[in-house]
Design a protein around this motif. Structure first.
Motif, short mmCIF file in Angstrom:
data_model
loop_
_atom_site.label_atom_id
_atom_site.label_comp_id
_atom_site.label_asym_id
_atom_site.label_seq_id
_atom_site.Cartn_x
_atom_site.Cartn_y
_atom_site.Cartn_z
N SER A 74 4.16 19.39 -3.03
CA SER A 74 3.46 18.11 -3.08
C SER A 74 4.41 16.97 -2.74
CB SER A 74 2.85 17.90 -4.47
OG SER A 74 2.35 16.59 -4.61
N PHE A 75 4.17 16.32 -1.61
CA PHE A 75 4.97 15.16 -1.23
C PHE A 75 4.71 13.99 -2.16
CE2 PHE A 75 6.01 11.59 1.77
CZ PHE A 75 7.36 11.88 1.86
N LEU A 76 3.49 13.92 -2.70
CA LEU A 76 3.14 12.85 -3.62
C LEU A 76 3.97 12.95 -4.91
CD1 LEU A 76 1.36 10.42 -4.18
CD2 LEU A 76 -0.44 11.97 -4.98
N CYS A 77 4.13 14.14 -5.45
CA CYS A 77 4.96 14.33 -6.65
C CYS A 77 6.43 14.01 -6.34
CB CYS A 77 4.84 15.76 -7.16
SG CYS A 77 3.25 16.15 -7.91
N LEU A 78 6.85 14.31 -5.11
CA LEU A 78 8.22 14.00 -4.72
C LEU A 78 8.45 12.49 -4.72
CD1 LEU A 78 10.99 14.88 -3.65
CD2 LEU A 78 10.02 14.83 -1.34
N ILE A 79 7.48 11.73 -4.21
CA ILE A 79 7.61 10.27 -4.20
C ILE A 79 7.68 9.74 -5.63
CG2 ILE A 79 6.45 8.11 -3.61
CD1 ILE A 79 5.37 9.48 -1.14
N TRP A 80 6.86 10.29 -6.51
CA TRP A 80 6.93 9.87 -7.92
C TRP A 80 8.29 10.18 -8.53
CZ3 TRP A 80 4.19 6.48 -10.30
CH2 TRP A 80 2.85 6.26 -9.97
N PHE A 132 6.78 -1.28 -2.30
CA PHE A 132 7.28 -0.22 -1.42
C PHE A 132 6.78 1.15 -1.90
CE2 PHE A 132 10.52 3.06 -0.70
CZ PHE A 132 10.60 3.05 0.68
N PHE A 133 6.96 1.44 -3.17
CA PHE A 133 6.54 2.74 -3.69
C PHE A 133 5.03 2.86 -3.75
CE2 PHE A 133 10.94 3.09 -5.31
CZ PHE A 133 11.21 4.40 -4.94
N LEU A 134 4.34 1.79 -4.13
CA LEU A 134 2.88 1.85 -4.22
C LEU A 134 2.24 2.08 -2.85
CD1 LEU A 134 2.06 -0.91 -6.86
CD2 LEU A 134 1.81 1.57 -7.11
N ILE A 135 2.82 1.49 -1.81
CA ILE A 135 2.30 1.72 -0.46
C ILE A 135 2.46 3.18 -0.06
CG2 ILE A 135 2.74 1.26 1.99
CD1 ILE A 135 3.37 -1.66 1.15
N PHE A 136 3.64 3.76 -0.31
CA PHE A 136 3.86 5.16 0.03
C PHE A 136 2.99 6.09 -0.81
CE2 PHE A 136 7.55 3.83 2.44
CZ PHE A 136 7.64 4.80 3.42
N ILE A 137 2.83 5.75 -2.08
CA ILE A 137 1.97 6.56 -2.95
C ILE A 137 0.53 6.49 -2.47
CG2 ILE A 137 0.98 6.66 -5.28
CD1 ILE A 137 3.78 5.82 -6.31
N SER A 138 0.07 5.30 -2.08
CA SER A 138 -1.31 5.13 -1.62
C SER A 138 -1.58 5.91 -0.34
CB SER A 138 -1.62 3.64 -1.39
OG SER A 138 -1.47 2.91 -2.57
N ILE A 139 -0.62 5.87 0.60
CA ILE A 139 -0.79 6.59 1.85
C ILE A 139 -0.82 8.10 1.60
CG2 ILE A 139 0.31 7.14 4.07
CD1 ILE A 139 1.40 4.25 4.05
#
Length: 223
Positions: A74-80, A132-139
């Motif tokens: 999961s790339f999303l978990c990685l961003i978190w 920055f992080f919210l944009i990447f998380i949203s995408i």
């Protein structure tokens, strides 16, 4: 799909909250009674005992989310996990304070409402990093699986709770000139961050236990 704390995770949460309340109590004794002279017992002290405990929680949040990202691919978990890694670095290395001072000097910020140019610089850094992080998380959210999305909904709420104490209450703490309110807001700011971070790491700790059930649900859905 429901995510909930298991008995083991709940016990860990109770332990962490008990430690948070202990640090808060020690801070009150240090601040108001003078019975404790060591400033490391203050939750506002950089690299004090309470802040080191906060580093511990952030470290395990990063590690557990990284493991979960590998298990789920999961790339999303990685961003978190990267977001919490930034929080760990920020608290330990005072990144937003240093960058805030640099920005306020370069952009010639002015004082306003008892807030210094340095404070506006720090606020700018916090807002930019959050965006920055919210944009990447949203995408990434829209390309992620159901389990990662569900995790993100809880973590976003927790992130706003952290921002409430770490940014909003922090600004009020600086702006208020009354000594009694200043001390109280400092306690609310750091104590609130401690409690929210305890809830976050215990929630993340419970996620691997939800994973097999979630995979089973997804397989059943596909069939």
């Amino acid at each position: 799909m429901k995510l909930h704390l298991s008995n083991r995770s709940s016990r860990l949460l109770y332990l962490f909250l008990a430690l948070d309340l202990t640090f808060i109590a020690l801070h009150i004794i240090y601040t108001y009674t003078g019975l404790i002279s060591n400033s490391s017992f203050s939750i506002e002290q950089d690299r004090g005992y309470a802040e080191i405990f906060q580093y511990f929680k952030q470290y395990w949040s990063v590690l557990l989310l990284s493991i979960l990202a590998l298990r789920k691919r999961s790339f999303l978990c990685l961003i978190w996990s990267l977001l919490f890694f930034y929080l760990l670095l920020d608290d330990s290395l005072q990144i937003h304070e240093r960058l805030g001072g640099f920005i306020s000097e370069k952009l010639n910020f002015s004082s306003w409402l008892n807030l210094r140019p340095q404070d506006f610089g720090e606020l700018t850094v916090s807002i930019l990093v959050s965006l920055f992080f919210l944009i990447f998380i949203s995408i990434t959210y829209y390309f992620s699986d159901r389990f990662s999305r569900k995790i993100s909904k809880y973590l976003i709420m927790a992130l706003f709770a952290l921002a409430l104490f770490g940014i909003v209450v922090d600004m009020l703490h600086i702006a208020v000139k009354s000594p009694s309110f200043y001390t109280l807001l400092g306690l609310i700011e750091d104590g609130g961050e401690q409690v929210v971070m305890s809830a976050i790491v215990c929630f993340i700790f419970s996620l691997p236990e939800c994973l097999p059930q979630t995979i089973s649900e997804n397989n059943r859905y596909v069939k």
